[in-house]
Design an enzyme around this catalytic site. Sequence first.
Site, PDB file in Angstrom:
ATOM      1  N   ASP A   1      -3.059   7.652  -9.405  1.00  0.00           N
ATOM      2  CA  ASP A   1      -2.425   6.350  -9.268  1.00  0.00           C
ATOM      3  C   ASP A   1      -3.572   5.344  -9.120  1.00  0.00           C
ATOM      4  O   ASP A   1      -4.674   5.720  -8.720  1.00  0.00           O
ATOM      5  CB  ASP A   1      -1.527   6.348  -8.027  1.00  0.00           C
ATOM      6  CG  ASP A   1      -0.980   4.969  -7.733  1.00  0.00           C
ATOM      7  OD1 ASP A   1      -0.468   4.328  -8.662  1.00  0.00           O
ATOM      8  OD2 ASP A   1      -1.079   4.533  -6.575  1.00  0.00           O
ATOM      9  N   LYS A   2      -3.333   4.072  -9.441  1.00  0.00           N
ATOM     10  CA  LYS A   2      -4.428   3.093  -9.352  1.00  0.00           C
ATOM     11  C   LYS A   2      -4.499   2.437  -7.975  1.00  0.00           C
ATOM     12  O   LYS A   2      -5.456   2.623  -7.229  1.00  0.00           O
ATOM     13  CB  LYS A   2      -4.279   2.004 -10.417  1.00  0.00           C
ATOM     14  CG  LYS A   2      -5.391   0.933 -10.338  1.00  0.00           C
ATOM     15  CD  LYS A   2      -5.181  -0.177 -11.339  1.00  0.00           C
ATOM     16  CE  LYS A   2      -4.092  -1.144 -10.912  1.00  0.00           C
ATOM     17  NZ  LYS A   2      -4.496  -2.003  -9.759  1.00  0.00           N
ATOM     18  N   THR A   3      -3.456   1.689  -7.644  1.00  0.00           N
ATOM     19  CA  THR A   3      -3.494   0.847  -6.451  1.00  0.00           C
ATOM     20  C   THR A   3      -3.558   1.683  -5.177  1.00  0.00           C
ATOM     21  O   THR A   3      -2.697   2.517  -4.920  1.00  0.00           O
ATOM     22  CB  THR A   3      -2.260  -0.070  -6.407  1.00  0.00           C
ATOM     23  OG1 THR A   3      -2.190  -0.776  -7.645  1.00  0.00           O
ATOM     24  CG2 THR A   3      -2.370  -1.067  -5.271  1.00  0.00           C
TER      25      THR A   3
ATOM     26  N   THR B   1      -0.353   3.820 -13.694  1.00  0.00           N
ATOM     27  CA  THR B   1      -0.153   2.689 -12.791  1.00  0.00           C
ATOM     28  C   THR B   1       1.033   1.838 -13.228  1.00  0.00           C
ATOM     29  O   THR B   1       1.376   1.772 -14.419  1.00  0.00           O
ATOM     30  CB  THR B   1      -1.423   1.810 -12.737  1.00  0.00           C
ATOM     31  OG1 THR B   1      -1.184   0.685 -11.902  1.00  0.00           O
ATOM     32  CG2 THR B   1      -1.822   1.326 -14.127  1.00  0.00           C
ATOM     33  N   GLY B   2       1.643   1.187 -12.268  1.00  0.00           N
ATOM     34  CA  GLY B   2       2.707   0.245 -12.566  1.00  0.00           C
ATOM     35  C   GLY B   2       2.170  -1.118 -12.922  1.00  0.00           C
ATOM     36  O   GLY B   2       2.918  -2.031 -13.282  1.00  0.00           O
TER      37      GLY B   2
ATOM     38  N   LYS C   1       6.182   8.433 -14.372  1.00  0.00           N
ATOM     39  CA  LYS C   1       5.009   9.203 -13.929  1.00  0.00           C
ATOM     40  C   LYS C   1       5.350  10.689 -13.892  1.00  0.00           C
ATOM     41  O   LYS C   1       4.569  11.537 -14.318  1.00  0.00           O
ATOM     42  CB  LYS C   1       4.546   8.732 -12.542  1.00  0.00           C
ATOM     43  CG  LYS C   1       3.873   7.376 -12.530  1.00  0.00           C
ATOM     44  CD  LYS C   1       3.329   7.039 -11.140  1.00  0.00           C
ATOM     45  CE  LYS C   1       2.642   5.683 -11.135  1.00  0.00           C
ATOM     46  NZ  LYS C   1       2.062   5.358  -9.822  1.00  0.00           N
TER      47      LYS C   1
END
Length: 674
Positions: free
Chosen positions: A365-367, A513-514, A541
């Site tokens: 995931d990014k954040t 990521t969203g 995802k």
Amino acid sequence: MNEHSNQHQEYKNHKEHTDHNHHEHHAMMILDFRKRFWVSICITAPILVLSPMIQNLLGYQLVFSYSAYVLFAFSTFVYFYGGWPFLTGLVDELKKKQPGMMTLIAVAITVAFGYSSATTFGLEGKKFFWELATLIDVMLLGHWIEMKSVMGASRSLQKLVAMMPDKAHLLLDKGDIKDVKVDTLKENDLVMVRPGEKIPVDGIITEGESSINESMVTGESKPVQKGKDKKVIGGTVNGNGSLKVKVQQVGEDAYLSKVISMVRNAQNKKSKTQHLADRIAFWLTIIALTVGVGTLTTWLLLGQPFVFALERMASVMVITCPHALGLAVPLVVAISTSISAQNGLLIRNRTAFENSRKISLIAFDKTGTLTKGNFGVTRYDSLFQELDAEEILALAGALEAKSEHPLAIGIMDKLKQKDIKVSEAENFNAITGKGIEADVKNKKVKVVSPGYLKDNNIDIPDKAFKNNQETVVFVLVDDTLVGFIAMADEIREESVEAVKTLKSNGMKVYMMTGDNEKVAKSVSEELGLDGYFAEVLPDQKLEKVKEFKQNGEFVAMTGDGINDAPALATANVGIAVGSGTDVAAETADIILVNSNPKDIASLVLFGKETYKKMIQNFIWATGYNLVAIPLAAGVLYNSGILINPALGAVLMSMSTIIVAINAQLLKRKLHINN
């Protein structure tokens, strides 16, 4: 409500009592084996002195009236007192229909004692009470060492328990302070934490500011500065400021209690590898009994004396004891989970941890995982000669001090970091969807978005936008553009190194990521990822993880454990990354308390080392039997090579010690980056 609280307290007391009793029982067993060993070794001395075989070996003679019966009496004591744990163990194993090492030992010493007793009362043959006694002594010593090793490896649980203070300073309605036991606190109680004290509960700071040492809980080596509305974790150490904390969780609901439960579950939960060890031990027991009886029968058929055949049988059974095998996996697991917990790496599912060596693709995931998860100021500049860059930041800060927006928090953090003082803002007002405005030192100051500038036909300077990751706000004074501040969810410094390490170990690294396409592409390119998927929802995802698995990849998914929960649960290895208090740990196999991507690389590499240690211990614990069993059976008897029961016991115990030492070497293999 009171009834529910009482039931909850009763359950907690029962759980604590059970845990305490379990630990106390293990400690008492160690003391029992130690006592039996020393008492038995003392009684073994006269047994050796009175044994005819020892006398012949050393060239002396000690015979007196009833000396044979004195020898029998001493040996009977050692058999029943020293051998009691093995005799009761045999009964337990047979009740469960799971013959194991206790069965092997008990059969060996019983055969030895029965035959030697018969020779004392008239049967012709040689007595080998001394072999019986030394066999029991060595077995007691082996068990004592084993239990001490396992208990030593599990002490991190006790250290975690010891971290929690048992008293707290409760703030009463009139401002008085009363010292109370932590387990009497309730949600929303207020407690005072003085400088240098351990924080007694999980809670929210309502007043005060201090640096908190969370290293023992999160693995973060630097103290964390915390103030009003920030969360604190029970067991961490307060710095030089006084704090008032509102209680959120205590007892079994507290974070540290959950950590203790997770470590205990990880140590107790049997993985597939452990099941393999149990199967090997079972078959080794069957082989030992079969080969033992076969050895006895064969030598008798070959015309050897019963004593000789019996000795060969006893030697086979001692040599084949799966003692070291029983230690091979549990000790490695106890050590690996304990070291990991101390470094903020919590293994909830041992099978997934051991399988981490198979990971071929990691999806991040990014954040909050690859990035810090909050907006930080990356650049700021003045567009007006009469103001410098830091004055631009201070003007924005005067307005943002009254805002709760994530961008405002980033600006205030930068001001604090730079130690820049801000002026008081008056007549604060929000410009719907475009920014905020207020009066600062009799000047009309606005902090606005690019959209506001476009709506008011104000040209946007080219240097304001540098890359697609940044969000830029502009500062106006009396409707004149004077500067800008660029902000971004910053990429963690550790992310670059983590990605390099993972890729150098043959793994593909993707990001899901969203966030929007531009931001995702920018982050992916900066980190050198193998690919990315932008604007994906939680269910998407999950589908991506399924797709990776269908393509033959062994997938690890990492995320904050909330929006990523479905993907975490679906992946071969789910790794939750977060502060440890908010993470949805139930869906993850492994939790990294300190949100450091480098820890993920360390986890994978440490998982590989743990598995190597297990295999090494398997090979040693079982491999030596290939040579030892034939020698014990007397295959090379005509060449003058034999292994007697005492020597067999020494070899078996040596294998146990080697397995224990090899497992301890695992401590050198974990390099978690704090």
